[in-house]
Design a protein around this motif. Structure first.
Motif, mmCIF file in Angstrom:
data_model
loop_
_atom_site.group_PDB
_atom_site.id
_atom_site.type_symbol
_atom_site.label_atom_id
_atom_site.label_comp_id
_atom_site.label_asym_id
_atom_site.label_seq_id
_atom_site.Cartn_x
_atom_site.Cartn_y
_atom_site.Cartn_z
ATOM 1 N N THR A 42 -55.361 -35.950 36.352
ATOM 2 C CA THR A 42 -56.159 -37.174 36.272
ATOM 3 C C THR A 42 -56.828 -37.307 34.910
ATOM 4 O OG1 THR A 42 -56.569 -37.058 38.644
ATOM 5 C CG2 THR A 42 -58.022 -38.472 37.361
ATOM 6 N N ALA A 43 -57.417 -36.219 34.426
ATOM 7 C CA ALA A 43 -58.090 -36.244 33.120
ATOM 8 C C ALA A 43 -57.096 -36.536 32.007
ATOM 9 C CB ALA A 43 -58.803 -34.921 32.872
ATOM 10 N N LEU A 44 -55.944 -35.908 32.061
ATOM 11 C CA LEU A 44 -54.917 -36.137 31.043
ATOM 12 C C LEU A 44 -54.419 -37.576 31.093
ATOM 13 C CD1 LEU A 44 -53.332 -34.724 28.836
ATOM 14 C CD2 LEU A 44 -51.646 -34.096 30.544
ATOM 15 N N GLY A 45 -54.239 -38.105 32.286
ATOM 16 C CA GLY A 45 -53.806 -39.487 32.419
ATOM 17 C C GLY A 45 -54.823 -40.474 31.882
ATOM 18 N N PHE A 91 -44.960 -39.268 25.798
ATOM 19 C CA PHE A 91 -45.462 -38.261 26.722
ATOM 20 C C PHE A 91 -45.733 -38.858 28.089
ATOM 21 C CE2 PHE A 91 -49.078 -36.185 28.773
ATOM 22 C CZ PHE A 91 -48.546 -34.922 28.958
ATOM 23 N N MET A 92 -46.338 -40.034 28.114
ATOM 24 C CA MET A 92 -46.668 -40.663 29.396
ATOM 25 C C MET A 92 -45.411 -41.010 30.189
ATOM 26 S SD MET A 92 -49.930 -43.054 28.477
ATOM 27 C CE MET A 92 -49.857 -43.868 30.059
ATOM 28 N N GLN A 93 -44.327 -41.349 29.496
ATOM 29 C CA GLN A 93 -43.100 -41.723 30.189
ATOM 30 C C GLN A 93 -42.288 -40.521 30.633
ATOM 31 O OE1 GLN A 93 -41.023 -44.384 27.610
ATOM 32 N NE2 GLN A 93 -42.471 -46.050 27.920
ATOM 33 N N THR A 94 -42.419 -39.394 29.944
ATOM 34 C CA THR A 94 -41.555 -38.259 30.242
ATOM 35 C C THR A 94 -42.276 -37.074 30.866
ATOM 36 O OG1 THR A 94 -41.850 -37.379 28.005
ATOM 37 C CG2 THR A 94 -39.983 -38.851 28.370
ATOM 38 N N ALA A 95 -43.593 -37.111 30.956
ATOM 39 C CA ALA A 95 -44.344 -35.971 31.490
ATOM 40 C C ALA A 95 -44.103 -35.827 32.990
ATOM 41 C CB ALA A 95 -45.837 -36.147 31.228
ATOM 42 N N PRO A 96 -43.983 -34.589 33.434
ATOM 43 C CA PRO A 96 -43.859 -34.394 34.883
ATOM 44 C C PRO A 96 -45.189 -34.719 35.557
ATOM 45 C CG PRO A 96 -44.095 -32.287 33.777
ATOM 46 C CD PRO A 96 -43.975 -33.338 32.709
ATOM 47 N N GLY A 97 -45.136 -35.034 36.817
ATOM 48 C CA GLY A 97 -46.355 -35.357 37.549
ATOM 49 C C GLY A 97 -47.263 -34.144 37.670
ATOM 50 N N ILE A 98 -48.452 -34.244 37.132
ATOM 51 C CA ILE A 98 -49.425 -33.163 37.212
ATOM 52 C C ILE A 98 -50.498 -33.614 38.199
ATOM 53 C CG2 ILE A 98 -51.094 -31.759 35.956
ATOM 54 C CD1 ILE A 98 -49.519 -32.345 33.404
ATOM 55 N N ASP A 99 -50.678 -32.859 39.250
ATOM 56 C CA ASP A 99 -51.643 -33.215 40.274
ATOM 57 C C ASP A 99 -52.985 -32.581 39.976
ATOM 58 O OD1 ASP A 99 -49.730 -34.640 41.628
ATOM 59 O OD2 ASP A 99 -49.131 -32.924 42.854
ATOM 60 N N GLY A 100 -54.009 -33.099 40.628
ATOM 61 C CA GLY A 100 -55.330 -32.502 40.534
ATOM 62 C C GLY A 100 -56.169 -33.090 39.422
ATOM 63 N N PHE A 110 -57.107 -39.864 29.598
ATOM 64 C CA PHE A 110 -57.146 -39.690 28.145
ATOM 65 C C PHE A 110 -55.965 -40.409 27.483
ATOM 66 C CE2 PHE A 110 -56.085 -37.132 24.334
ATOM 67 C CZ PHE A 110 -57.229 -37.401 23.603
ATOM 68 N N CYS A 111 -54.766 -40.261 28.046
ATOM 69 C CA CYS A 111 -53.590 -40.913 27.467
ATOM 70 C C CYS A 111 -53.696 -42.432 27.546
ATOM 71 C CB CYS A 111 -52.327 -40.446 28.186
ATOM 72 S SG CYS A 111 -51.830 -38.779 27.770
ATOM 73 N N ILE A 112 -54.156 -42.938 28.673
ATOM 74 C CA ILE A 112 -54.301 -44.389 28.807
ATOM 75 C C ILE A 112 -55.352 -44.922 27.834
ATOM 76 C CG2 ILE A 112 -55.057 -46.212 30.388
ATOM 77 C CD1 ILE A 112 -53.611 -44.624 32.602
ATOM 78 N N ALA A 113 -56.431 -44.171 27.646
ATOM 79 C CA ALA A 113 -57.450 -44.584 26.676
ATOM 80 C C ALA A 113 -56.860 -44.617 25.267
ATOM 81 C CB ALA A 113 -58.644 -43.637 26.738
#
Length: 66
Positions: free
Chosen positions: A32-35, A19-28, A37-40
């Motif tokens: 940030t929260a999704l990023g 998901f992290m490699q293929t997700a489109p850039g989500i701003d706002g 959470f995924c990194i954690a």
């Protein structure tokens, strides 16, 4: 499912990585929260999997010796 929880966690880890490699850039704020959470999850899940594996292996060796 008869799979141990660490196998399910490993599957979740791969899903998060894909998901992290293929997700489109989500701003706002949502992006940030999704990023965060995924990194954690990418950092926490391997630790969880390693602890579960060591615990399972220790229980197997303990049952054989006792």
């Amino acid at each position: 499912m008869n799979e141990p929880r660490y196998v399910q966690a490993l599957t979740l880890w791969f899903v998060v990585l894909i998901f992290m490699q293929t997700a489109p850039g989500i701003d706002g704020v949502l992006g940030t929260a999704l990023g965060v959470f995924c990194i954690a999850l990418v950092w926490v899940l391997p630790v969880y999997i390693a602890v579960r594996l060591v615990d399972d292996l220790g229980a197997r060796f303990e049952s054989r010796s006792g």
